[in-house]
Design an enzyme around this catalytic site. Structure first.
Site, PDB file in Angstrom:
ATOM      1  N   ARG A   1      15.050 177.288 104.223  1.00 39.55           N
ATOM      2  CA  ARG A   1      15.938 176.627 103.248  1.00 39.55           C
ATOM      3  C   ARG A   1      16.553 175.418 103.940  1.00 39.55           C
ATOM      4  NH1 ARG A   1      20.209 179.001  98.936  1.00 39.55           N
ATOM      5  NH2 ARG A   1      18.197 179.397  97.983  1.00 39.55           N
TER       6      ARG A   1
ATOM      7  N   HIS B   1      12.153 174.370  94.572  1.00 44.24           N
ATOM      8  CA  HIS B   1      12.584 175.759  94.765  1.00 44.24           C
ATOM      9  C   HIS B   1      11.496 176.680  94.182  1.00 44.24           C
ATOM     10  CE1 HIS B   1      15.098 178.999  95.723  1.00 44.24           C
ATOM     11  NE2 HIS B   1      16.120 178.822  94.913  1.00 44.24           N
TER      12      HIS B   1
ATOM     13  N   GLN C   1      12.094 180.432  93.276  1.00 45.28           N
ATOM     14  CA  GLN C   1      12.865 180.588  92.042  1.00 45.28           C
ATOM     15  C   GLN C   1      11.942 180.489  90.835  1.00 45.28           C
ATOM     16  OE1 GLN C   1      16.389 181.139  91.835  1.00 45.28           O
ATOM     17  NE2 GLN C   1      15.639 181.730  89.835  1.00 45.28           N
TER      18      GLN C   1
ATOM     19  N   ASP D   1      21.450 175.083  85.212  1.00 43.42           N
ATOM     20  CA  ASP D   1      21.783 175.246  86.639  1.00 43.42           C
ATOM     21  C   ASP D   1      23.061 174.429  86.870  1.00 43.42           C
ATOM     22  OD1 ASP D   1      21.733 175.648  89.412  1.00 43.42           O
ATOM     23  OD2 ASP D   1      20.091 174.228  89.789  1.00 43.42           O
TER      24      ASP D   1
ATOM     25  N   CYS E   1      19.421 180.135  87.508  1.00 36.30           N
ATOM     26  CA  CYS E   1      18.976 180.589  88.837  1.00 36.30           C
ATOM     27  C   CYS E   1      20.109 181.267  89.600  1.00 36.30           C
ATOM     28  CB  CYS E   1      18.425 179.406  89.636  1.00 36.30           C
ATOM     29  SG  CYS E   1      19.616 178.066  89.807  1.00 36.30           S
TER      30      CYS E   1
ATOM     31  N   ARG F   1      13.496 187.765  91.973  1.00 37.75           N
ATOM     32  CA  ARG F   1      13.275 186.982  93.185  1.00 37.75           C
ATOM     33  C   ARG F   1      12.564 187.857  94.219  1.00 37.75           C
ATOM     34  NH1 ARG F   1      16.194 182.543  94.531  1.00 37.75           N
ATOM     35  NH2 ARG F   1      14.698 182.583  96.250  1.00 37.75           N
TER      36      ARG F   1
HETATM   37  N1   CP Z   1      19.048 181.157  93.207  1.00 37.25           N
HETATM   38  C1   CP Z   1      19.210 181.095  94.526  1.00 37.25           C
HETATM   39  O1   CP Z   1      18.394 180.542  95.258  1.00 37.25           O
HETATM   40  O2   CP Z   1      20.341 181.715  94.967  1.00 37.25           O
HETATM   41  P1   CP Z   1      20.908 181.684  96.449  1.00 37.25           P
HETATM   42  O3   CP Z   1      21.410 180.279  96.714  1.00 37.25           O
HETATM   43  O4   CP Z   1      22.050 182.679  96.433  1.00 37.25           O
HETATM   44  O5   CP Z   1      19.837 182.065  97.406  1.00 37.25           O
HETATM   45  N1  NVA Z   2      20.239 173.297  92.330  1.00 36.24           N
HETATM   46  C1  NVA Z   2      20.930 174.291  93.111  1.00 36.24           C
HETATM   47  C2  NVA Z   2      20.162 175.576  93.132  1.00 36.24           C
HETATM   48  C3  NVA Z   2      20.819 176.691  93.883  1.00 36.24           C
HETATM   49  C4  NVA Z   2      20.012 177.954  93.906  1.00 36.24           C
HETATM   50  C5  NVA Z   2      21.128 173.775  94.516  1.00 36.24           C
HETATM   51  O1  NVA Z   2      20.203 173.169  95.090  1.00 36.24           O
HETATM   52  O2  NVA Z   2      22.222 173.945  95.055  1.00 36.24           O
END
Ligand code: CP
Ligand code: NVA
Length: 317
Positions: A104, A131, A134, A226, A265, A293
């Site tokens: 990440r 992502h 997701q 989102d 998400c 997930r």
């Molecule tokens: N949806 C998602 O990726 O959640 P987190 O940021 O908690 O991993």
């Molecule tokens: N768009 C959001 C998604 C989090 C799961 C972000 O990147 O913070």
């Protein structure tokens, strides 16, 4: 040496995407598999986080454990990468110990750099651009309600962000219509829309961009939103006012099919992009989506790290 397959954006899964989701749905429903099937036995997966996470971190750790593997969570600040060691060197070194890496990160180039130097599968666990895990869970959740996906139309209301990018690609891969309503100036990446358009031409999916949330939601079977401010954008406080009229509330969802599913998400900023009345309604499937997930990632990990086991399990159903 055979080329290693990575998952940096959902379209990396190509033709096998539908099968990976079907595998995940089957595996979730199979009461015996937790005990009998350990495709990650003796395998170790490193999970690097440069941003916070609840769902991704816990779902990877638990899913890897259920598959018989070992998850090593590596937090920014605890490892050398980005301080005294480059991403590329880290990818090469970790590949000598690990059987897969999830990452990440901020810029998407960070995960592509890691993948270029790694000799084991790299899975993007969220970058500023994509992502994919997701999107896999999202399409799995829609497929659980409607196995053929026929007649589905997904309406996205909000920012043209990382989650939308992989959602539109995933819909385009599987022939699901997708309309996104975004404020002017917050459109998704042109390059991603072009990729999705090519995929949609093959699958028959209809992709539409609009600036009108009502138009997007009319007759939709799924409404998805989102946060308006993503991780790494916290300084962009002025952005919020550009999203006036883009909140998913009872008035907006009244334009959708009566049995529409509300998706997010998560984490949700209640009262901003969605009201309590919508996210807590009977139409909301956000917690199924969160659980999925784990199942979707278990399927992806098996597919990438132990393809023989993936295909062997498939023969059983
Ligand atoms: N949806 C998602 O990726 O959640 P987190 O940021 O908690 O991993
Ligand atoms: N768009 C959001 C998604 C989090 C799961 C972000 O990147 O913070």
């Amino acid at each position: 040496m055979t080329e290693v397959q990575h998952l940096l954006a959902i379209d990396d899964l190509g033709e096998d995407f539908r099968e990976i989701l079907q595998w995940a749905i089957q595996f979730k429903q199979d009461p015996d598999t937790d005990y009998d099937f350990k495709p990650l036995d003796e395998l170790s997966i490193g999970c690097i986080y440069e941003k916070p996470s609840t769902r991704t971190r816990v779902s990877f750790e638990v899913g890897i454990h259920k598959l018989g593997g070992q998850a090593l969570t590596l937090l920014k600040g605890d490892i050398q990468m980005g301080k005294s060691e480059s991403i590329a060197d880290t990818g090469a070194v970790l590949s000598r110990f690990l059987d897969g890496i999830t990452y990440r990160c901020f810029g998407h180039d960070m995960v592509t750099t890691l993948a270029e130097s790694a000799t084991v599968p790299v899975i993007n666990a969220l970058s500023d651009e994509h992502h994919p895990c997701q999107a896999a869970a999202d399409l799995m959740t829609i497929m659980e309600r409607n196995p053929t996906l026929e007649g589905e139309r997904v309406a996205w209301v909000g920012d043209g962000n990382n989650v939308l990018h992989d959602l539109m690609l995933a819909c385009a891969m599987l022939g699901v219509d997708c309309t996104w309503a975004v404020p002017k100036g917050y459109e998704p990446s042109k390059e991603v829309v072009e990729r999705a358009t090519l995929l949609a031409e093959k699958s028959g999916a209809k992709l539409v961009q609009t600036h009108d949330p009502v138009k997007a939601c009319k007759g939709a079977s799924i409404i998805y939103t989102d946060v308006f401010i993503s991780m790494g954008e916290e300084h962009l406080t002025d952005k919020m006012s550009d999203f006036d009229g883009f909140q998913v509330n009872e008035a907006l969802v009244s334009h959708a099919k009566s049995d529409y599913g509300f998706m997010h998400c998560l984490p949700a900023h209640r009262g901003e992009e969605v009201t309590d009345a919508v996210i807590d309604s009977a139409n909301s499937i956000v917690f199924d989506q969160a659980e999925n997930r784990m199942w979707a990632q278990m399927s992806i990990l098996t597919y990438l790290c132990n393809p023989a086991a993936f295909h062997a399990y498939k023969e059983l159903y």
